[in-house]
Design a protein around this motif. Sequence first.
Motif, PDB file in Angstrom:
ATOM      1  N   LEU A   9      21.162  31.930  -0.554  1.00  0.00           N
ATOM      2  CA  LEU A   9      22.537  32.231  -0.970  1.00  0.00           C
ATOM      3  C   LEU A   9      23.443  32.181   0.262  1.00  0.00           C
ATOM      4  N   ASP A  10      23.635  30.981   0.787  1.00  0.00           N
ATOM      5  CA  ASP A  10      24.467  30.818   1.989  1.00  0.00           C
ATOM      6  C   ASP A  10      25.939  30.713   1.589  1.00  0.00           C
ATOM      7  N   PHE A  11      26.471  31.837   1.108  1.00  0.00           N
ATOM      8  CA  PHE A  11      27.871  31.906   0.698  1.00  0.00           C
ATOM      9  C   PHE A  11      28.589  32.930   1.572  1.00  0.00           C
ATOM     10  N   LEU A 119      12.470  29.370  16.808  1.00  0.00           N
ATOM     11  CA  LEU A 119      13.544  28.794  15.996  1.00  0.00           C
ATOM     12  C   LEU A 119      13.470  27.270  16.090  1.00  0.00           C
ATOM     13  N   THR A 120      13.712  26.597  14.983  1.00  0.00           N
ATOM     14  CA  THR A 120      13.656  25.127  15.028  1.00  0.00           C
ATOM     15  C   THR A 120      14.790  24.552  15.868  1.00  0.00           C
ATOM     16  N   SER A 121      15.799  25.366  16.158  1.00  0.00           N
ATOM     17  CA  SER A 121      16.896  24.896  17.018  1.00  0.00           C
ATOM     18  C   SER A 121      16.510  24.911  18.496  1.00  0.00           C
ATOM     19  N   ASP A 190      21.793  18.404   7.881  1.00  0.00           N
ATOM     20  CA  ASP A 190      21.429  18.636   9.279  1.00  0.00           C
ATOM     21  C   ASP A 190      19.934  18.939   9.464  1.00  0.00           C
ATOM     22  N   GLN A 191      19.155  18.904   8.394  1.00  0.00           N
ATOM     23  CA  GLN A 191      17.714  19.125   8.534  1.00  0.00           C
ATOM     24  C   GLN A 191      17.076  17.842   9.055  1.00  0.00           C
ATOM     25  N   LYS A 192      16.222  17.991  10.062  1.00  0.00           N
ATOM     26  CA  LYS A 192      15.656  16.783  10.676  1.00  0.00           C
ATOM     27  C   LYS A 192      14.302  16.413  10.094  1.00  0.00           C
ATOM     28  N   MET A 210      15.251  26.890  -0.375  1.00  0.00           N
ATOM     29  CA  MET A 210      16.150  25.752  -0.620  1.00  0.00           C
ATOM     30  C   MET A 210      17.582  26.228  -0.762  1.00  0.00           C
ATOM     31  N   GLY A 211      18.458  25.639   0.033  1.00  0.00           N
ATOM     32  CA  GLY A 211      19.878  25.976  -0.060  1.00  0.00           C
ATOM     33  C   GLY A 211      20.639  24.854  -0.727  1.00  0.00           C
ATOM     34  N   ARG A 212      21.243  24.003   0.119  1.00  0.00           N
ATOM     35  CA  ARG A 212      22.181  22.986  -0.392  1.00  0.00           C
ATOM     36  C   ARG A 212      21.665  22.072  -1.495  1.00  0.00           C
ATOM     37  N   PRO A 213      20.372  21.648  -1.492  1.00  0.00           N
ATOM     38  CA  PRO A 213      19.963  20.770  -2.603  1.00  0.00           C
ATOM     39  C   PRO A 213      20.142  21.447  -3.972  1.00  0.00           C
TER      40      PRO A 213
HETATM   41  O1  C5P Z   1      20.627  24.114   2.761  1.00  0.00           O
HETATM   42  P1  C5P Z   1      19.224  24.116   3.257  1.00  0.00           P
HETATM   43  O2  C5P Z   1      18.198  23.819   2.164  1.00  0.00           O
HETATM   44  O3  C5P Z   1      19.021  23.269   4.470  1.00  0.00           O
HETATM   45  O4  C5P Z   1      18.997  25.643   3.656  1.00  0.00           O
HETATM   46  C1  C5P Z   1      17.839  26.106   4.263  1.00  0.00           C
HETATM   47  C2  C5P Z   1      17.916  27.566   4.533  1.00  0.00           C
HETATM   48  O5  C5P Z   1      16.824  27.918   5.367  1.00  0.00           O
HETATM   49  C3  C5P Z   1      19.167  28.040   5.262  1.00  0.00           C
HETATM   50  O6  C5P Z   1      19.457  29.366   4.816  1.00  0.00           O
HETATM   51  C4  C5P Z   1      18.756  28.019   6.716  1.00  0.00           C
HETATM   52  O7  C5P Z   1      19.457  28.946   7.503  1.00  0.00           O
HETATM   53  C5  C5P Z   1      17.296  28.443   6.617  1.00  0.00           C
HETATM   54  N1  C5P Z   1      16.457  28.000   7.733  1.00  0.00           N
HETATM   55  C6  C5P Z   1      16.323  26.676   8.133  1.00  0.00           C
HETATM   56  N2  C5P Z   1      15.507  26.337   9.173  1.00  0.00           N
HETATM   57  C7  C5P Z   1      14.844  27.283   9.834  1.00  0.00           C
HETATM   58  C8  C5P Z   1      14.964  28.620   9.457  1.00  0.00           C
HETATM   59  C9  C5P Z   1      15.793  28.952   8.402  1.00  0.00           C
HETATM   60  O8  C5P Z   1      16.905  25.803   7.521  1.00  0.00           O
HETATM   61  N3  C5P Z   1      14.044  26.913  10.812  1.00  0.00           N
END
Ligand code: C5P
Length: 233
Positions: A9-11, A119-121, A190-192, A210-213
Amino acid sequence: MNRDIIIALDFPGRQETLNFLDRFPAGEKPFVKIGMELFYAEGPDIVREIKARGHKIFLDLKLHDIPNTVKRAMSVLSRLDVDMVNLHAAGASEMMKAALEGLTRPDGTRPLLIAVTQLTSTDAAALKNELLIDTPMAETVLSYAKNAAGSGLDGVVCSPLEAALVKGRCGKGFLTVTPGIRFAGGDVGDQKRVMTPENAGENGCDFLVMGRPITKDPDPVAAYRRAVKEFLG
Ligand code: C5P
């Protein structure tokens, strides 16, 4: 059942969140994730309100502090009656064990406790040059997962591509909670490194975040049902 789709719920606030949830028929209550944005905007009341509507909740606040502080904070979160919470494995085993203690309710029940590894970042360069960790990323992630399992935690957040590896190292019953899920042919954003719900199921993932899909689909209920069908069959 310990396998499900969790909708992120990314609102930005309460109204957008409830508008989204209201699209589902009264009897259909998806497992949902509340992250920092919504929690910091609306506070614990939003958790109580969504729980009262009948949803299971993953409260994604990624705690990381000294053991006593995390223990006390977890005790507060467990009283919100959520179903899953998380912390950073970087806080180390003493903190993770303290978190479990804090989380356990007087009746012995508790939410599932999941660890974030790296973190994946954080990329390989940051790991080496800023965090001064010379061990390769994959090994670091698996080592953190092992620490989490050894501390009694229930699982880790990881990429669907790592799920089988994590289970190989930590045991089949150790849960994998995986973001980075996309429908075949869908927008990756932005997911790689992504995987479809069906492939994630085959790779041993237990919970797909799952968020945006789902949230950005013109028909989110249909998108959610599609994800459940592809994942659980
Ligand atoms: O919109 P999407 O499906 O990419 O959202 C994925 C969710 O998982 C988001 O809430 C994002 O912050 C979270 N998340 C992620 N990657 C991670 C950890 C958390 O996308 N490594």
